[in-house]
Design a protein around this motif. Sequence first.
Motif, mmCIF file in Angstrom:
data_model
loop_
_atom_site.group_PDB
_atom_site.id
_atom_site.type_symbol
_atom_site.label_atom_id
_atom_site.label_comp_id
_atom_site.label_asym_id
_atom_site.label_seq_id
_atom_site.Cartn_x
_atom_site.Cartn_y
_atom_site.Cartn_z
ATOM 1 N N ILE A 1 -65.897 -16.947 141.194
ATOM 2 C CA ILE A 1 -65.557 -16.565 142.564
ATOM 3 C C ILE A 1 -64.092 -16.155 142.650
ATOM 4 C CG2 ILE A 1 -65.114 -17.554 144.861
ATOM 5 C CD1 ILE A 1 -67.769 -19.066 144.573
ATOM 6 N N LEU A 2 -63.214 -16.934 142.021
ATOM 7 C CA LEU A 2 -61.788 -16.625 142.080
ATOM 8 C C LEU A 2 -61.440 -15.383 141.268
ATOM 9 C CD1 LEU A 2 -60.133 -20.171 141.938
ATOM 10 C CD2 LEU A 2 -60.688 -18.760 143.925
ATOM 11 N N GLU A 3 -62.144 -15.158 140.178
ATOM 12 C CA GLU A 3 -61.922 -13.926 139.404
ATOM 13 C C GLU A 3 -62.341 -12.702 140.216
ATOM 14 O OE1 GLU A 3 -63.927 -14.298 135.685
ATOM 15 O OE2 GLU A 3 -62.718 -16.020 135.025
ATOM 16 N N ASP A 4 -63.491 -12.788 140.865
ATOM 17 C CA ASP A 4 -63.942 -11.685 141.725
ATOM 18 C C ASP A 4 -62.974 -11.468 142.874
ATOM 19 O OD1 ASP A 4 -66.143 -11.490 140.063
ATOM 20 O OD2 ASP A 4 -67.501 -12.549 141.436
ATOM 21 N N GLN A 5 -62.484 -12.568 143.438
ATOM 22 C CA GLN A 5 -61.533 -12.485 144.541
ATOM 23 C C GLN A 5 -60.243 -11.812 144.090
ATOM 24 O OE1 GLN A 5 -60.740 -15.884 147.479
ATOM 25 N NE2 GLN A 5 -58.978 -16.039 146.136
ATOM 26 N N GLU A 6 -59.789 -12.120 142.887
ATOM 27 C CA GLU A 6 -58.554 -11.519 142.379
ATOM 28 C C GLU A 6 -58.700 -10.007 142.237
ATOM 29 O OE1 GLU A 6 -54.701 -11.186 141.364
ATOM 30 O OE2 GLU A 6 -55.703 -12.995 142.108
ATOM 31 N N ARG A 7 -59.861 -9.561 141.829
ATOM 32 C CA ARG A 7 -60.089 -8.113 141.729
ATOM 33 C C ARG A 7 -60.027 -7.459 143.111
ATOM 34 N NH1 ARG A 7 -63.346 -9.638 137.220
ATOM 35 N NH2 ARG A 7 -65.127 -10.177 138.538
ATOM 36 N N LEU A 8 -60.579 -8.133 144.118
ATOM 37 C CA LEU A 8 -60.496 -7.609 145.483
ATOM 38 C C LEU A 8 -59.049 -7.584 145.986
ATOM 39 C CD1 LEU A 8 -63.569 -9.310 147.215
ATOM 40 C CD2 LEU A 8 -63.338 -6.915 146.534
ATOM 41 N N LEU A 9 -58.287 -8.607 145.623
ATOM 42 C CA LEU A 9 -56.880 -8.657 146.018
ATOM 43 C C LEU A 9 -56.110 -7.466 145.449
ATOM 44 C CD1 LEU A 9 -56.071 -12.456 145.559
ATOM 45 C CD2 LEU A 9 -56.045 -11.220 147.712
ATOM 46 N N GLN A 10 -56.374 -7.159 144.193
ATOM 47 C CA GLN A 10 -55.685 -6.037 143.565
ATOM 48 C C GLN A 10 -56.049 -4.714 144.246
ATOM 49 O OE1 GLN A 10 -53.217 -6.313 141.421
ATOM 50 N NE2 GLN A 10 -53.506 -8.533 141.571
ATOM 51 N N LYS A 11 -57.306 -4.565 144.617
ATOM 52 C CA LYS A 11 -57.718 -3.351 145.329
ATOM 53 C C LYS A 11 -57.056 -3.265 146.699
ATOM 54 C CE LYS A 11 -62.242 -2.858 143.063
ATOM 55 N NZ LYS A 11 -63.710 -2.860 143.253
ATOM 56 N N ALA A 12 -57.011 -4.400 147.397
ATOM 57 C CA ALA A 12 -56.394 -4.416 148.727
ATOM 58 C C ALA A 12 -54.897 -4.155 148.632
ATOM 59 C CB ALA A 12 -56.655 -5.759 149.408
ATOM 60 N N ARG A 13 -54.270 -4.673 147.606
ATOM 61 C CA ARG A 13 -52.817 -4.502 147.439
ATOM 62 C C ARG A 13 -52.437 -3.027 147.338
ATOM 63 N NH1 ARG A 13 -48.622 -7.964 145.851
ATOM 64 N NH2 ARG A 13 -46.865 -6.874 144.896
ATOM 65 N N ALA A 14 -53.340 -2.222 146.819
ATOM 66 C CA ALA A 14 -53.055 -0.789 146.682
ATOM 67 C C ALA A 14 -52.871 -0.115 148.037
ATOM 68 C CB ALA A 14 -54.186 -0.114 145.903
ATOM 69 N N PHE A 15 -53.364 -0.740 149.112
ATOM 70 C CA PHE A 15 -53.222 -0.165 150.450
ATOM 71 C C PHE A 15 -51.884 -0.528 151.099
ATOM 72 C CE2 PHE A 15 -57.767 -0.073 149.814
ATOM 73 C CZ PHE A 15 -58.200 1.060 150.495
ATOM 74 N N ALA A 16 -51.175 -1.520 150.542
ATOM 75 C CA ALA A 16 -49.963 -2.033 151.183
ATOM 76 C C ALA A 16 -48.802 -1.053 151.054
ATOM 77 C CB ALA A 16 -49.585 -3.373 150.578
ATOM 78 N N ASN A 17 -48.059 -0.915 152.139
ATOM 79 C CA ASN A 17 -46.864 -0.079 152.161
ATOM 80 C C ASN A 17 -45.668 -0.947 151.773
ATOM 81 O OD1 ASN A 17 -44.633 1.465 152.758
ATOM 82 N ND2 ASN A 17 -45.319 2.086 154.779
ATOM 83 N N PRO A 18 -45.096 -0.749 150.579
ATOM 84 C CA PRO A 18 -44.002 -1.629 150.129
ATOM 85 C C PRO A 18 -42.729 -1.483 150.939
ATOM 86 C CG PRO A 18 -44.273 0.223 148.620
ATOM 87 C CD PRO A 18 -45.417 0.290 149.588
ATOM 88 N N LYS A 19 -42.611 -0.425 151.714
ATOM 89 C CA LYS A 19 -41.409 -0.204 152.524
ATOM 90 C C LYS A 19 -41.573 -0.716 153.954
ATOM 91 C CE LYS A 19 -40.060 3.893 149.870
ATOM 92 N NZ LYS A 19 -39.736 5.356 149.944
ATOM 93 N N ALA A 20 -42.722 -1.290 154.250
ATOM 94 C CA ALA A 20 -42.977 -1.760 155.617
ATOM 95 C C ALA A 20 -42.118 -2.983 155.933
ATOM 96 C CB ALA A 20 -44.456 -2.103 155.772
ATOM 97 N N PRO A 21 -41.732 -3.174 157.187
ATOM 98 C CA PRO A 21 -40.926 -4.344 157.570
ATOM 99 C C PRO A 21 -41.769 -5.622 157.562
ATOM 100 C CG PRO A 21 -41.511 -3.070 159.507
ATOM 101 C CD PRO A 21 -41.983 -2.268 158.324
ATOM 102 N N PRO A 22 -41.114 -6.782 157.588
ATOM 103 C CA PRO A 22 -41.851 -8.050 157.595
ATOM 104 C C PRO A 22 -42.756 -8.197 158.819
ATOM 105 C CG PRO A 22 -39.566 -8.412 157.012
ATOM 106 C CD PRO A 22 -39.663 -6.994 157.485
ATOM 107 N N VAL A 23 -43.765 -9.033 158.660
ATOM 108 C CA VAL A 23 -44.784 -9.259 159.688
ATOM 109 C C VAL A 23 -44.631 -10.666 160.250
ATOM 110 C CG1 VAL A 23 -47.273 -9.392 160.114
ATOM 111 C CG2 VAL A 23 -46.372 -7.729 158.472
ATOM 112 N N LEU A 24 -44.818 -10.802 161.551
ATOM 113 C CA LEU A 24 -44.891 -12.131 162.163
ATOM 114 C C LEU A 24 -46.336 -12.395 162.548
ATOM 115 C CD1 LEU A 24 -43.159 -14.588 163.086
ATOM 116 C CD2 LEU A 24 -43.312 -13.643 165.388
ATOM 117 N N LEU A 25 -46.857 -13.545 162.109
ATOM 118 C CA LEU A 25 -48.247 -13.919 162.332
ATOM 119 C C LEU A 25 -48.299 -15.103 163.295
ATOM 120 C CD1 LEU A 25 -48.871 -14.021 158.517
ATOM 121 C CD2 LEU A 25 -49.918 -12.289 159.970
ATOM 122 N N GLY A 26 -49.165 -15.038 164.309
ATOM 123 C CA GLY A 26 -49.249 -16.141 165.245
ATOM 124 C C GLY A 26 -50.624 -16.308 165.859
ATOM 125 N N VAL A 27 -51.045 -17.557 166.013
ATOM 126 C CA VAL A 27 -52.301 -17.883 166.692
ATOM 127 C C VAL A 27 -51.997 -18.108 168.163
ATOM 128 C CG1 VAL A 27 -54.155 -19.573 166.920
ATOM 129 C CG2 VAL A 27 -53.381 -18.875 164.646
#
Length: 306
Positions: free
Chosen positions: A155-181
Amino acid sequence: MKRTLTGLLALLGLALAQVQIQHELGTLTLNAPAKRVVVLEYSFLDTLLALGVNPAGAATGTQGGDRGVPPYLRPRAAGVPSIGSRAQPSLEAILAAKPEVILADAFVHKDLIPQLGRIAPVVAFQSRRGSFEDLNQQVLLIGRLVDKEAQARQILEDQERLLQKARAFANPKAPPVLLGVATPNSFTVHSNESFIGSLLERLGRKSLAKPQNNQSQYELSLEGLLALNPATLVLFTAPDETPIVRSWAKNPLWQRLEAVKRGRVYEFDRDNWTRGPLATRLILAELIDSGLLADQPPASRYAFKP
């Protein structure tokens, strides 16, 4: 001699079958993998269901302000007996479930653990206050507990592959994010050491908030939010509630937020953003679909609407 050899073989077999789990309270040793497990947190329920194991009971009730089992888990958890809510688990229901092990949250259930321990051995993890890596380690340990460690690793190996695919969408120049519930009465920031904050950083987006007073999550006022002034703001709300940020959005201070000016205020259904391998798959999909990873304006479904 034969009797002695037989005894040694029996002892060897017992040693091989033993299960050891290190957790917040120490080390639990069982003579065999657990077959009946009661879980008091959604991440534990998520993990067991991902492993193909139905708990003997789960805290899926709505007492004490809990919202019940998250929608994404409901089909899989339909046959799992409820033992009350996470906030108010029923000791009588837990006893009736005849657990061999109880999985509890080290922070949420700390005062209840002595009573739980009189029913069955308790394994306590930092779930709600844990990081993404903490939760991954718990997947492995829960897998070992129920004799599904190989499946947990897969499960964790499969998850890591998904993480790598998702990471390709990230903009490295984007500003920090604030997360809140955002609930009707509070706004709770999730820092870079929270589950979602640390996951976002793994994907290439920086989390603006750091822990305060050794707490990975803490409440913030509108003035406190403005002091941080995030360029990207992520709100986790419930579809059947009116969160406090709806009233904040009517305040002139709200319009001064950089995230509002940039059009980078995202809103997600918090019931889908719990913790565990099944939740993570859903989270990754929403992070991509929303445009958050790429720092694009939020897709209409994820745009905050005051």
